[in-house]
Design a protein around this motif. Structure first.
Motif, PDB file in Angstrom:
ATOM      1  N   UNK A   2       6.150  -3.731  -8.397  1.00 61.05           N
ATOM      2  CA  UNK A   2       6.185  -2.283  -8.228  1.00 61.05           C
ATOM      3  C   UNK A   2       4.887  -1.782  -7.608  1.00 61.05           C
ATOM      4  N   UNK A   3       3.758  -2.383  -8.009  1.00 62.52           N
ATOM      5  CA  UNK A   3       2.471  -1.965  -7.466  1.00 62.52           C
ATOM      6  C   UNK A   3       2.377  -2.294  -5.979  1.00 62.52           C
ATOM      7  N   UNK A   4       2.922  -3.402  -5.573  1.00 61.39           N
ATOM      8  CA  UNK A   4       2.901  -3.790  -4.173  1.00 61.39           C
ATOM      9  C   UNK A   4       3.761  -2.827  -3.339  1.00 61.39           C
ATOM     10  N   UNK A   5       4.916  -2.465  -3.858  1.00 59.37           N
ATOM     11  CA  UNK A   5       5.789  -1.528  -3.142  1.00 59.37           C
ATOM     12  C   UNK A   5       5.147  -0.143  -3.071  1.00 59.37           C
ATOM     13  N   UNK A   6       4.517   0.290  -4.158  1.00 58.95           N
ATOM     14  CA  UNK A   6       3.842   1.584  -4.170  1.00 58.95           C
ATOM     15  C   UNK A   6       2.665   1.587  -3.209  1.00 58.95           C
ATOM     16  N   UNK A   7       1.904   0.514  -3.147  1.00 56.40           N
ATOM     17  CA  UNK A   7       0.766   0.418  -2.232  1.00 56.40           C
ATOM     18  C   UNK A   7       1.254   0.426  -0.783  1.00 56.40           C
ATOM     19  N   UNK A  10       2.369   4.028   0.065  1.00 55.75           N
ATOM     20  CA  UNK A  10       1.225   4.912   0.226  1.00 55.75           C
ATOM     21  C   UNK A  10       0.455   4.621   1.516  1.00 55.75           C
ATOM     22  N   UNK A  11       0.339   3.352   1.876  1.00 57.68           N
ATOM     23  CA  UNK A  11      -0.382   3.033   3.105  1.00 57.68           C
ATOM     24  C   UNK A  11       0.389   3.502   4.342  1.00 57.68           C
ATOM     25  N   UNK A  12       1.714   3.435   4.295  1.00 58.08           N
ATOM     26  CA  UNK A  12       2.523   3.927   5.413  1.00 58.08           C
ATOM     27  C   UNK A  12       2.420   5.446   5.503  1.00 58.08           C
ATOM     28  N   UNK A  13       2.475   6.129   4.367  1.00 61.65           N
ATOM     29  CA  UNK A  13       2.385   7.586   4.364  1.00 61.65           C
ATOM     30  C   UNK A  13       1.012   8.050   4.823  1.00 61.65           C
ATOM     31  N   UNK A  14      -0.044   7.346   4.411  1.00 61.18           N
ATOM     32  CA  UNK A  14      -1.402   7.736   4.795  1.00 61.18           C
ATOM     33  C   UNK A  14      -1.651   7.483   6.274  1.00 61.18           C
ATOM     34  N   UNK A  15      -1.111   6.404   6.812  1.00 56.28           N
ATOM     35  CA  UNK A  15      -1.369   6.104   8.220  1.00 56.28           C
ATOM     36  C   UNK A  15      -0.642   7.087   9.129  1.00 56.28           C
TER      37      UNK A  15
END
Length: 59
Positions: A2-7, A10-15
């Motif tokens: 779950x942490x990997x999917x959340x990370x 978040x990285x896609x949304x931030x980029x």
């Protein structure tokens, strides 16, 4: 997992949020319509009137 999917999410949304960066807004220049002024416009009508009067007097 779950942490990997959340990370990853978040990285896609931030980029995508910072993809364009901060730039100055581009303002379009104001279109100014130039007025056509002619001094001949006020002279033509009296000259035509004088020509018509002269032609009528000649007859």
């Amino acid at each position: 997992m779950k942490k990997l999917a959340l990370a990853a999410a978040l990285s896609v949304a931030a980029s995508t949020a910072f993809a364009g960066g901060l730039t100055e807004p581009v303002m379009e220049e104001e279109v100014v319509k130039a007025g056509a002024s002619s001094s001949a416009g006020g002279v033509v009508v009296p000259l035509l009137l004088l020509l018509v009067v002269a032609a009528a007097a000649a007859n």
